[in-house]
Design a protein around this motif. Structure first.
Motif, PDB file in Angstrom:
ATOM      1  N   ASP A  48       0.821  -1.214   0.000  1.00  0.00           N
ATOM      2  CA  ASP A  48       0.000   0.000   0.000  1.00  0.00           C
ATOM      3  C   ASP A  48       0.854   1.262   0.000  1.00  0.00           C
ATOM      4  N   THR A  49       2.103   1.170   0.457  1.00  0.00           N
ATOM      5  CA  THR A  49       3.005   2.316   0.352  1.00  0.00           C
ATOM      6  C   THR A  49       3.448   2.481  -1.098  1.00  0.00           C
ATOM      7  N   VAL A  50       3.697   1.361  -1.761  1.00  0.00           N
ATOM      8  CA  VAL A  50       4.272   1.411  -3.114  1.00  0.00           C
ATOM      9  C   VAL A  50       3.265   1.907  -4.159  1.00  0.00           C
ATOM     10  N   VAL A  51       1.986   1.558  -4.018  1.00  0.00           N
ATOM     11  CA  VAL A  51       1.009   1.836  -5.082  1.00  0.00           C
ATOM     12  C   VAL A  51       1.053   3.296  -5.567  1.00  0.00           C
ATOM     13  N   PRO A  52       0.934   4.315  -4.687  1.00  0.00           N
ATOM     14  CA  PRO A  52       0.957   5.683  -5.218  1.00  0.00           C
ATOM     15  C   PRO A  52       2.294   6.062  -5.855  1.00  0.00           C
ATOM     16  N   TYR A  53       3.393   5.553  -5.315  1.00  0.00           N
ATOM     17  CA  TYR A  53       4.702   5.824  -5.922  1.00  0.00           C
ATOM     18  C   TYR A  53       4.760   5.236  -7.329  1.00  0.00           C
ATOM     19  N   PHE A  54       4.292   3.999  -7.448  1.00  0.00           N
ATOM     20  CA  PHE A  54       4.333   3.316  -8.746  1.00  0.00           C
ATOM     21  C   PHE A  54       3.497   4.096  -9.766  1.00  0.00           C
ATOM     22  N   GLU A  55       2.302   4.513  -9.350  1.00  0.00           N
ATOM     23  CA  GLU A  55       1.417   5.189 -10.297  1.00  0.00           C
ATOM     24  C   GLU A  55       1.999   6.534 -10.742  1.00  0.00           C
ATOM     25  N   ARG A  56       2.581   7.260  -9.793  1.00  0.00           N
ATOM     26  CA  ARG A  56       3.215   8.548 -10.166  1.00  0.00           C
ATOM     27  C   ARG A  56       4.395   8.315 -11.102  1.00  0.00           C
ATOM     28  N   PHE A  57       5.157   7.289 -10.802  1.00  0.00           N
ATOM     29  CA  PHE A  57       6.369   6.993 -11.577  1.00  0.00           C
ATOM     30  C   PHE A  57       6.021   6.657 -13.025  1.00  0.00           C
ATOM     31  N   VAL A  58       5.056   5.747 -13.223  1.00  0.00           N
ATOM     32  CA  VAL A  58       4.760   5.341 -14.610  1.00  0.00           C
ATOM     33  C   VAL A  58       3.991   6.425 -15.354  1.00  0.00           C
ATOM     34  N   ALA A  59       3.287   7.296 -14.606  1.00  0.00           N
ATOM     35  CA  ALA A  59       2.625   8.414 -15.282  1.00  0.00           C
ATOM     36  C   ALA A  59       3.690   9.368 -15.828  1.00  0.00           C
ATOM     37  N   ARG A  60       4.748   9.526 -15.076  1.00  0.00           N
ATOM     38  CA  ARG A  60       5.796  10.467 -15.487  1.00  0.00           C
ATOM     39  C   ARG A  60       6.781   9.848 -16.480  1.00  0.00           C
ATOM     40  N   TRP A  61       7.160   8.595 -16.232  1.00  0.00           N
ATOM     41  CA  TRP A  61       8.102   7.884 -17.119  1.00  0.00           C
ATOM     42  C   TRP A  61       7.450   6.563 -17.501  1.00  0.00           C
ATOM     43  N   PRO A  62       6.647   6.544 -18.565  1.00  0.00           N
ATOM     44  CA  PRO A  62       5.857   5.346 -18.880  1.00  0.00           C
ATOM     45  C   PRO A  62       6.665   4.183 -19.441  1.00  0.00           C
ATOM     46  N   ASP A  63       7.910   4.419 -19.837  1.00  0.00           N
ATOM     47  CA  ASP A  63       8.700   3.314 -20.385  1.00  0.00           C
ATOM     48  C   ASP A  63      10.176   3.552 -20.102  1.00  0.00           C
TER      49      ASP A  63
END
Ligand code: SF4
Length: 363
Positions: A48-63
């Motif tokens: 549950d800590t990782v989920v928002p980090y992951f979503e922000r990360f892939v939104a900013r750097w999708p690949d």
């Protein structure tokens, strides 16, 4: 009671996983980059800590290509608060190495990349590429130790047999079952049912063959040699405001390298903490300070050290410049605008002016 048969375990586990697996963002769209990113973020960190980090990360750097072009400071800033920053630096190094050709699919090629160990390589190879590659993370370790009632410490002599057992499960799964599903099923069972302190054996799909459950004592496993207690270390830190901003220094390569922090130092004792802080400001940023008030104490545990830091508000004269400890010094009005270590966030949160939320203890 003999250890449960591998084929029986797989047959019970896979349908359970298909029914009960959690809907997690990295499972919705499977590609090697997202698998690698999620696995790195999840090391030592709760889902549950990782989920928002992951979503922000892939939104900013999708690949991988977009990440490869990113500035390291920006990447560390997005990682800020997750801890264990070498993971972020290694991820960026990986992205830059493979941006054009993509991540490789074999365990040996993956392991040749920076920061990718046997567990992460197994996860990427199996989940993203369908390679029959076993993995043993903390969850799998606990599940397998309990299923077989293993008497050896899985971090010591029991490590190799555990990997062998995981390999046996993959062999038993054959071609019918996606290797990524098998690995995720074991991890999911450990994360949601066979939890460290409260295993829910009544809900467990493999309870019938589980030796620890049969013995009535799942909490006896995994067996562990006693751990070394963390070494206590004392430290000081000072919050120095100049023109509405706070003075922060950027650490050089190494532990917490590239991250920003308030000026401070460890002090071995024999010196008053206030005197240690005055010396730290003089030698690290060339500023003469005086102590205004003691704001509080932050206790922070790294892997082998427990650091108790006294935090002071200080005032000072002179322009801060980077000296012994830092590669760069800035006066920052919004500390969230630079990458901070978890420890630095906790120290800054002691200063009420900054209004930072208190970060949980961790590295
Ligand atoms: S039966 Fe209990 S101890 Fe055994 S694997 Fe399932 S949850 Fe863990």
């Amino acid at each position: 009671m003999t250890p449960p048969d591998a084929a029986d375990l797989v047959a019970a586990l896979i349908p359970w996983y298909r029914r009960h697996r959690r809907d997690l963002p990295w499972r919705r769209e499977v590609d090697p980059y997202r698998v690698l990113l999620s696995e790195l973020m999840l090391q030592q960190t709760r889902v549950d800590t990782v989920v928002p980090y992951f979503e922000r990360f892939v939104a900013r750097w999708p690949d991988l290509a977009s990440l490869a072009a990113a500035d390291e400071e920006e990447v560390l800033r997005e990682w800020s608060g997750l801890g264990y920053y070498s993971r972020a630096r290694n991820l960026l190094r990986c992205a830059r190495l493979v941006a054009e050709g993509g991540l490789p699919s074999t365990v040996s090629e993956l392991r040749a990349l920076p920061g990718i160990g046997p567990y992460t390589a197994g996860a990427v190879a199996s989940i993203a590429y369908g390679v029959s590659a076993p993995l043993v993370d903390g969850n799998v370790e606990r599940v397998l130790c309990r299923l077989d009632a293993r008497s050896e410490d899985p971090r010591g002599a029991g490590r190799a047999p555990l990997w062998a057992r995981a390999t046996e499960l993959h062999r038993a799964a054959g071609d019918e079952i996606h290797p990524g599903d098998l690995n995720q099923a074991l991890m999911e069972l450990g994360a949601t049912v066979c939890t460290p302190r409260a295993p829910s054996c009544v809900r467990c799909p493999v309870a019938a063959g589980c030796r620890a459950h049969g013995q009535g004592d799942p909490l006896a496993y995994p067996r562990r040699a006693p751990r070394r207690r963390p070494t206590p270390v004392r430290g000081v830190a000072g919050l120095l405001w100049i023109d509405g901003g706070i003075v922060l220094g950027r650490r050089p390569a190494g532990l917490l390298g590239g991250l920003w922090e308030p000026v401070g130092a460890e002090h071995p004792g024999g010196v008053e903490p206030e005197a240690a802080l005055v010396a730290a400001f003089a030698t690290q940023v060339g500023v003469e300070i005086e102590i205004v008030s003691r704001l509080g104490v932050v206790v922070h545990t790294f892997t082998h050290r427990r650091l108790t830091t006294i935090v002071y508000e200080v005032r000072g004269s002179g322009a801060p410049t980077p000296k012994a400890r830092y590669t760069e010094v800035r006066i920052v009005s919004d500390p969230e605008s630079v990458p901070l270590s978890t420890l630095a966030r906790r120290i800054l949160a002691v200063g009420p002016q900054l209004g930072l939320p208190l970060a949980a203890e961790g590295s």
